[in-house]
Design an enzyme around this catalytic site. Structure first.
Site, mmCIF file in Angstrom:
data_model
loop_
_atom_site.group_PDB
_atom_site.id
_atom_site.type_symbol
_atom_site.label_atom_id
_atom_site.label_comp_id
_atom_site.label_asym_id
_atom_site.label_seq_id
_atom_site.Cartn_x
_atom_site.Cartn_y
_atom_site.Cartn_z
ATOM 1 N N HIS A 59 0.779 -1.102 0.076
ATOM 2 C CA HIS A 59 0.065 0.012 0.157
ATOM 3 C C HIS A 59 0.854 1.295 -0.114
ATOM 4 O O HIS A 59 0.439 2.280 -0.762
ATOM 5 C CB HIS A 59 -1.016 -0.117 1.363
ATOM 6 C CG HIS A 59 -1.679 1.364 1.441
ATOM 7 N ND1 HIS A 59 -1.100 2.176 2.468
ATOM 8 C CD2 HIS A 59 -2.650 1.662 0.815
ATOM 9 C CE1 HIS A 59 -2.071 3.112 2.295
ATOM 10 N NE2 HIS A 59 -2.951 2.923 1.344
ATOM 11 N N GLU A 62 2.098 1.887 -3.370
ATOM 12 C CA GLU A 62 0.902 2.382 -4.307
ATOM 13 C C GLU A 62 1.096 3.880 -4.129
ATOM 14 O O GLU A 62 0.894 4.521 -5.180
ATOM 15 C CB GLU A 62 -0.266 2.028 -3.811
ATOM 16 C CG GLU A 62 -1.433 2.538 -4.566
ATOM 17 C CD GLU A 62 -2.844 2.704 -3.686
ATOM 18 O OE1 GLU A 62 -3.326 3.632 -3.656
ATOM 19 O OE2 GLU A 62 -3.138 1.441 -2.824
ATOM 20 N N HIS A 63 1.152 4.421 -2.948
ATOM 21 C CA HIS A 63 1.288 5.844 -2.730
ATOM 22 C C HIS A 63 2.428 6.470 -3.618
ATOM 23 O O HIS A 63 2.305 7.609 -4.237
ATOM 24 C CB HIS A 63 1.244 6.204 -1.335
ATOM 25 C CG HIS A 63 -0.071 6.333 -0.719
ATOM 26 N ND1 HIS A 63 -0.411 7.395 0.070
ATOM 27 C CD2 HIS A 63 -0.974 5.391 -0.482
ATOM 28 C CE1 HIS A 63 -1.458 7.144 0.203
ATOM 29 N NE2 HIS A 63 -2.012 5.992 0.403
ATOM 30 N N GLU A 139 -3.308 8.164 7.470
ATOM 31 C CA GLU A 139 -4.397 7.609 6.954
ATOM 32 C C GLU A 139 -5.077 6.353 7.813
ATOM 33 O O GLU A 139 -6.052 6.335 8.005
ATOM 34 C CB GLU A 139 -4.076 7.236 5.536
ATOM 35 C CG GLU A 139 -5.277 6.356 4.734
ATOM 36 C CD GLU A 139 -4.617 5.715 3.454
ATOM 37 O OE1 GLU A 139 -5.297 4.904 2.854
ATOM 38 O OE2 GLU A 139 -3.593 6.023 2.938
#
Length: 440
Positions: A59, A62-63, A139
């Site tokens: 993840h 991905e950023h 987040e």
């Protein structure tokens, strides 16, 4: 640069599939309703493929894929898509990491070139990586740490998957996220991001010939690389019933949920069970006509909501689940007892031929609706192939659902809905303090 085109079965979607010489799988879903295309690049790597101690790194990467490459400065990818009048985003699951854009058809070559660029030319350093680490920590705080339901969901996953990495959160554990480094991100990128570990799906106002030409131009020159096998630990046999409870003053609506380990569509020898579980979920849930809503909400009026579901699209394991929310907070135990009673009646008395027939028909209608739009079909195809489910198996879904019998449903239910195979989770507010201030 191309292997021969192999037309795919058209049972569920009109699709054509081919593979570039460098191993990139390509699927085209033509739909000529508007001059628009939806592109997805899905990498066959997700949270469950993280190295030990770096859970959530998929993840995080991905950023970082929206940072600089040799050709584009950081943030330029989304800015260009926006200037073209399109939209873009990305997501990570346990099994895949996906990047998608929707633009006018004449811009397909542009976004394809940009995706090919960041597949091999990502440039990272501490100046961009460390601030983004703070972003994902924030987040996690907003989406998980500040949500009682999400925290309980993490605990359920950890209890349900005792050995398999699906028990770890996609976003990562906070204490591991805090250790991510630039080297960690680059190592993961270089290990998994390669054309022979990716699927390109293009849906919309295109033909297979157009996509073949563009893919050969932009992705074809990228070199294939050795990619590790996706080796994941298997779950041991379940031997004990598990129960979790979370009490929080932030909870306004208490409820009980139950998650049961189940086969996935891809699991070896489990496809028949997976299709039968889809029919079972439709019988038990089925919106306003499902057993649980009809009996617990309408007839007994003990719940404001009740239902069931089956998620079988993961690569290794699926999940069959139930939930019930009581009419009144004090009725939580009674609502759970009513849910238990319905599960018991199912296992004791079975399902009827009529129930199975109606459930199959509702699922058939849902499969027809799934063909609408661009994003929906593209995501179904991309996620299936990214989780190593062959396109032919996805295409055959309606036919296989239509073949499910009551005996199939009950065989699958008996195998999955055992006490020791499930985790029950209770979400409630804390008990009110006595008026006199004494301990309860």
């Amino acid at each position: 640069m191309l292997a021969a085109i192999r037309p795919a079965s058209a049972d569920l979607f009109e699709a054509e599939q081919f593979t570039l010489d460098n191993g990139l799988e390509v699927v085209v879903l033509p739909k000529h309703l508007a001059p628009v295309v939806y592109q997805m690049v899905v990498y066959k790597v997700g949270a469950a493929d993280a190295p030990e101690g770096k859970n959530g790194i998929a993840h995080f990467l991905e950023h970082l894929m929206f940072k600089a490459t040799d050709k584009m400065p950081a943030g330029a990818f989304s800015q260009i898509v926006d200037r073209l009048g399109g939209s873009d985003n990305a997501y990570t699951s346990q099994d895949v990491t996906a990047y998608h854009q929707e633009v006018a058809r004449e811009h397909l070559g542009t976004i394809m070139a940009m995706e090919a660029d960041r597949m091999v030319n990502l440039r990272l350093d501490d100046a961009v990586v460390l601030p983004e680490r703070d972003v994902i920590l924030n987040e996690r705080g907003q989406q998980i740490d500040n949500s009682p339901g999400a925290r309980l969901g993490e605990a359920v996953n950890a209890a349900l998957y005792r050995n398999h990495p699906y028990g770890k959160p996609v976003i990562g554990w906070r204490h591991e996220m805090e250790t991510y480094s630039t080297a960690d991100a680059l190592d993961f990128y270089r290990r998994w991001y390669a054309p022979n570990n990716a699927v390109l799906v293009v849906a919309g106002d295109v033909t297979a010939d157009e996509v073949r030409r563009l893919a050969a131009t932009h992705f074809g020159p990228l070199p294939r690389r050795d990619v590790p096998d996706r080796r994941r630990l298997a779950e041991p046999p379940a031997t004990a019933e598990r129960r979790l409870a979370l009490r929080s003053a932030e909870v306004r609506y208490p409820g009980v949920s139950r998650a049961c380990l189940a086969p996935s569509y891809r699991g070896a020898g489990s496809a028949a069970s997976a299709h039968a579980l889809s029919v079972l979920a439709e019988i038990m849930d089925g919106g306003l006509v499902g057993r649980l809503h009809r009996r617990l909400v309408v007839e007994q009026q003990i719940a404001v909501a009740a239902g069931a579901g089956y998620a079988g699209d993961a690569r290794d394991y699926g999940r069959f689940s139930f939930f019930v929310s009581p009419q009144e907070p004090d009725d939580l135990a009674a609502a759970e007892a009513a849910l238990d009673s319905e599960i018991h009646l199912l296992l004791e008395n079975g399902v009827t031929v009529e129930e199975v027939a109606k459930a199959r028909e509702r699922l058939r209608i849902a499969s027809v609706k799934a063909r609408d739009g661009l994003a929906g079909p593209a995501r179904l195809v991309a996620n299936a192939l990214g989780a190593d489910l062959p396109l032919a198996d996805l295409q055959a879904w309606p036919e296989r659902i239509a073949a499910v019998t009551p005996a199939d449903v009950m065989q699958a239910a008996a195998a999955v809905l055992t006490a020791e195979n499930c985790v029950t989770a209770v979400l409630t507010p804390p008990p009110e303090a006595p008026i006199d201030g004494t301990e309860p």
